[in-house]
Every structure is written in C-alpha cells, then in structure tokens.
Scaffold this motif. Structure first.
Motif, mmCIF file in Angstrom:
data_model
loop_
_atom_site.group_PDB
_atom_site.id
_atom_site.type_symbol
_atom_site.label_atom_id
_atom_site.label_comp_id
_atom_site.label_asym_id
_atom_site.label_seq_id
_atom_site.Cartn_x
_atom_site.Cartn_y
_atom_site.Cartn_z
ATOM 1 N N LEU A 56 0.815 -1.216 0.000
ATOM 2 C CA LEU A 56 0.000 0.000 0.000
ATOM 3 C C LEU A 56 0.849 1.267 0.000
ATOM 4 O O LEU A 56 0.434 2.280 -0.519
ATOM 5 C CB LEU A 56 -0.925 0.022 1.222
ATOM 6 N N ASP A 57 1.998 1.261 0.587
ATOM 7 C CA ASP A 57 2.918 2.375 0.770
ATOM 8 C C ASP A 57 2.273 3.515 1.573
ATOM 9 O O ASP A 57 1.069 3.542 1.783
ATOM 10 C CB ASP A 57 3.563 2.867 -0.533
ATOM 11 N N SER A 58 3.075 4.438 1.984
ATOM 12 C CA SER A 58 2.632 5.475 2.918
ATOM 13 C C SER A 58 1.593 6.428 2.328
ATOM 14 O O SER A 58 0.820 7.029 3.054
ATOM 15 C CB SER A 58 3.828 6.268 3.424
ATOM 16 N N ARG A 59 1.536 6.569 1.030
ATOM 17 C CA ARG A 59 0.554 7.482 0.424
ATOM 18 C C ARG A 59 -0.862 6.939 0.473
ATOM 19 O O ARG A 59 -1.817 7.693 0.497
ATOM 20 C CB ARG A 59 0.930 7.792 -1.014
ATOM 21 N N SER A 60 -1.012 5.624 0.440
ATOM 22 C CA SER A 60 -2.363 5.067 0.384
ATOM 23 C C SER A 60 -2.724 4.220 1.587
ATOM 24 O O SER A 60 -3.792 3.641 1.622
ATOM 25 C CB SER A 60 -2.527 4.239 -0.893
ATOM 26 N N CYS A 61 -1.852 4.147 2.580
ATOM 27 C CA CYS A 61 -2.120 3.316 3.745
ATOM 28 C C CYS A 61 -2.647 4.165 4.897
ATOM 29 O O CYS A 61 -2.006 5.114 5.336
ATOM 30 C CB CYS A 61 -0.850 2.586 4.173
ATOM 31 N N GLY A 62 -3.842 3.820 5.357
ATOM 32 C CA GLY A 62 -4.418 4.458 6.534
ATOM 33 C C GLY A 62 -3.934 3.747 7.786
ATOM 34 O O GLY A 62 -3.017 2.931 7.736
ATOM 35 N N ARG A 122 -8.048 9.822 7.325
ATOM 36 C CA ARG A 122 -7.799 8.873 6.222
ATOM 37 C C ARG A 122 -7.910 7.449 6.736
ATOM 38 O O ARG A 122 -7.362 7.100 7.779
ATOM 39 C CB ARG A 122 -6.418 9.105 5.633
ATOM 40 N N ASN A 124 -8.173 3.097 5.324
ATOM 41 C CA ASN A 124 -7.757 2.214 4.234
ATOM 42 C C ASN A 124 -8.947 1.979 3.304
ATOM 43 O O ASN A 124 -10.034 1.625 3.757
ATOM 44 C CB ASN A 124 -7.243 0.892 4.805
ATOM 45 N N ASP A 125 -8.722 2.183 2.019
ATOM 46 C CA ASP A 125 -9.752 1.959 1.011
ATOM 47 C C ASP A 125 -9.958 0.452 0.873
ATOM 48 O O ASP A 125 -9.011 -0.274 0.562
ATOM 49 C CB ASP A 125 -9.293 2.567 -0.315
ATOM 50 N N VAL A 128 -8.803 -1.083 -2.563
ATOM 51 C CA VAL A 128 -7.337 -1.102 -2.671
ATOM 52 C C VAL A 128 -6.768 -2.142 -1.707
ATOM 53 O O VAL A 128 -5.839 -2.884 -2.043
ATOM 54 C CB VAL A 128 -6.759 0.307 -2.402
ATOM 55 N N LEU A 129 -7.341 -2.212 -0.500
ATOM 56 C CA LEU A 129 -6.890 -3.196 0.489
ATOM 57 C C LEU A 129 -7.100 -4.616 -0.023
ATOM 58 O O LEU A 129 -6.208 -5.469 0.097
ATOM 59 C CB LEU A 129 -7.631 -2.989 1.811
#
Length: 143
Positions: A56-62, A122, A124-125, A128-129
C-alpha cells in the motif's frame, strides 16, 4: 500540544472529551473504543498483513494495528465495510464490537500502531486493500 491522532481516535468514543481526558490522565497505553462509529477494522494474519503495508505504501495506507507477537494486523476501514466484507481468514469488527486501541504516541506491549492515525481521518480503502491482500497472498504462495 494535543495529538491530532489522539483527537481523531477519541471521536469514536461515546464522549470524546471525557475519553481523551481519561486517556491522558490515566497514562494507560491501551483503551477500548467502539468499532462501527468512525471506522471498522479488518484483521488478517500477520504474515499476510505485514506485506500489505509495504504494497500500500505510505501514500495510500491508513491506520494499521498490530500485535506485538506479529500474529494479527488490523486495517481501519470505512464504517460498513465489516458488514459487507466477504473473504476467508479475515476477522471483521464493525458496529456492536469494541477493539483495543493503543495511544498513538506511547509505546506499550501488546497492541501497537504499525501505521498510526495522523488525525486526517484517512482510512484504508477497502477495494485497494482487497487488491493488496490478493497480491500479498500471491507472493506468499510463490515461496
């Protein structure tokens, strides 16, 4: 200075101000918060969940919770996700459940933040998850 992560977490409590006050005054590292009010939690085995954080990396990880033994990883997701999630090996905590949450700025034994809340709200989507879980599972099966 107040922690924005702490303030954000406290919003899930029935009485956010009293919750924050108690958490700060007591010095407790862990508190109970209800799931299903501001977020749900999807928990997966640690050997699957830890690689998902990297995917997920830091941009997309809640926010992500983990236990100190590394056996479980919990992803905070939007309310309602737990009721709709279909998948094996995933434990869901939604409305009517409570979870143990660590203080976002204190180290403790047991449950800890692998990705702490930043106060932005924010999460986690779930789509995407799910894709990241499939990718992590495929990588594990290649071993």
């Amino acid at each position: 200075m107040e922690s924005t992560g702490l303030h954000w977490l406290a919003q899930a409590a029935p009485d956010p101000d009293a919750f924050r006050e108690q958490w700060e005054r007591s010095g407790l590292g862990l508190m109970l918060l209800p799931a299903g009010r501001r977020w749900d939690v999807l928990s997966v085995p640690g050997r699957l969940g830890r690689p998902v954080i990297d995917i997920l990396d830091s941009r997309s990880c809640g926010p992500v919770l983990g236990d100190s033994a590394g056996e479980s990883v919990g992803f905070l997701v939007p309310v309602g996700t737990a009721a709709r999630w279909v998948g094996t090996g995933v434990r869901c905590a939604g409305e009517g459940t409570w979870i143990v949450v660590p203080h976002p700025e204190r180290h403790n034994r047991g449950v800890r933040w692998l990705v702490p809340p930043d106060g932005s709200g924010r999460l986690n989507d779930p789509v995407v998850l799910e894709l990241a879980l499939h990718e992590a599972a495929a990588r594990l099966s290649d071993w």
